[in-house]
Design an enzyme around this catalytic site. Structure first.
Site, PDB file in Angstrom:
ATOM      1  CE1 TYR A   1      45.934  63.376  54.117  1.00 34.83           C
ATOM      2  CE2 TYR A   1      48.215  64.022  54.496  1.00 34.83           C
ATOM      3  CZ  TYR A   1      47.145  63.186  54.757  1.00 34.83           C
ATOM      4  OH  TYR A   1      47.301  62.154  55.648  1.00 34.83           O
TER       5      TYR A   1
ATOM      6  CE  LYS B   1      46.322  60.189  52.154  1.00 32.46           C
ATOM      7  NZ  LYS B   1      47.589  60.010  52.900  1.00 32.46           N
TER       8      LYS B   1
END
Length: 300
Positions: A141, A169
């Site tokens: 992330y 992400k």
């Protein structure tokens, strides 16, 4: 087929879940159940509890365990389970990740440890330590706006062939970065949409999944957009993105989680306020977001 090619495939809209609180500030599991039921009806592909939208850094260890267990108990076979297991230290991430693995989660979502701003070499060492200790699938992330440091190409180059690093992400909000990831790591790291207001663009660059905070309050159009793109109707997907972009844009302008929760209230499913230090929305902020959300509230 290589080991890397056999890792799990991420697809569809995966809501980065808010954590509902009651008037006393405790987790409201009744509201949580109603919220998850509504999201399932809209067509989400799975669940991502205890991410930044879930105020994970304001939860106690016991509360995080309760949230992960509640969502796991709610989930049906075939619904992807990705747990946010971030912590300030590598040891804490390992402990949280092992708990998620024991509960049956498919993967974990991990930013860099917060409040540290590690170097790229330290980022690599951190994630390799988590993999070695847990043998768990990891979705990286990268959110430099919040973490103060990007998971850069230097780190990604070193991690790309780790079988347990399945995706990233990307939440920088920079499309060139998404394109760079999609082309540089094709077949090695899956690009996951995390910059919501340019999700349509991410889809064109190969993002088959969307870990999506706005899905909490606009699940129907978001899931319809994902389905339209997946079916090859890119024009319809763009039409939907155009309709919901104003609301996305207001979300991205600040007080993101507070607006997600207010959006749930606008949809008739109140999930309470955020925990301090996140403050309430002003009347002007509520009015601005309510106006932008009207198209979503009226969505058929």
């Amino acid at each position: 087929m290589t080991t890397k090619e056999m890792t799990m495939k991420l697809q569809g809209v995966l809501p980065a879940l808010v954590t509902p609180f009651d008037a006393k500030g405790s987790i409201d599991f009744a509201a949580f159940g109603r919220h998850l039921t509504a999201l399932r009806a809209a067509g989400v592909a799975g669940w991502v509890p205890c991410g930044s939208s879930g105020e994970y850094n304001f939860l106690t260890d016991a509360e995080r365990d309760q949230v992960l267990r509640f969502v796991q108990d709610f989930a049906r076979p075939g619904e992807v389970l990705i747990a946010g297991t971030n912590a300030p230290s590598t040891a804490g991430v390992i402990e949280n990740t092992l708990k998620a693995k024991a509960l049956g989660y498919d993967a974990v979502l991990l930013a860099v440890p917060f409040y540290t701003k590690p170097t790229q070499a330290e980022i690599v060492r951190h994630f390799q330590a988590v993999i070695q200790a847990t043998d768990m699938n990891i979705v990286l992330y990268s959110y430099p706006g919040k973490d103060g440091v990007e998971i850069g190409y230097e780190a990604l180059d070193a991690l790309a062939d780790e079988p347990r690093i399945i995706g990233i992400k990307e939440s920088s909000g920079v499309l060139q970065r998404a394109i760079g990831i999609a082309t540089r790591y094709a077949g090695r790291i899956q690009l996951v949409s995390g910059s919501d207001d340019i999700a349509w663009d991410f889809m064109h660059w190969g993002a088959d999944s969307w870990i999506c905070g706005p899905a909490n309050c606009m699940a129907k159009p978001v899931c319809e957009m994902d389905a339209a793109f997946r079916q090859g109707d890119h024009a319809r997907a763009k039409q939907i993105m155009t309709a919901i972009w104003p609301a996305m844009n207001v979300l991205e302008s600040g007080k993101f989680v507070q607006k997600l929760k207010f959006g749930c209230e606008l949809q008739g499913n109140p999930v309470g306020e955020c925990r301090m230090p996140l403050g309430p929305l002003t009347a002007e902020e509520k009015a601005e977001f309510a106006q932008a959300m009207q198209v979503v509230v009226d969505w058929k």
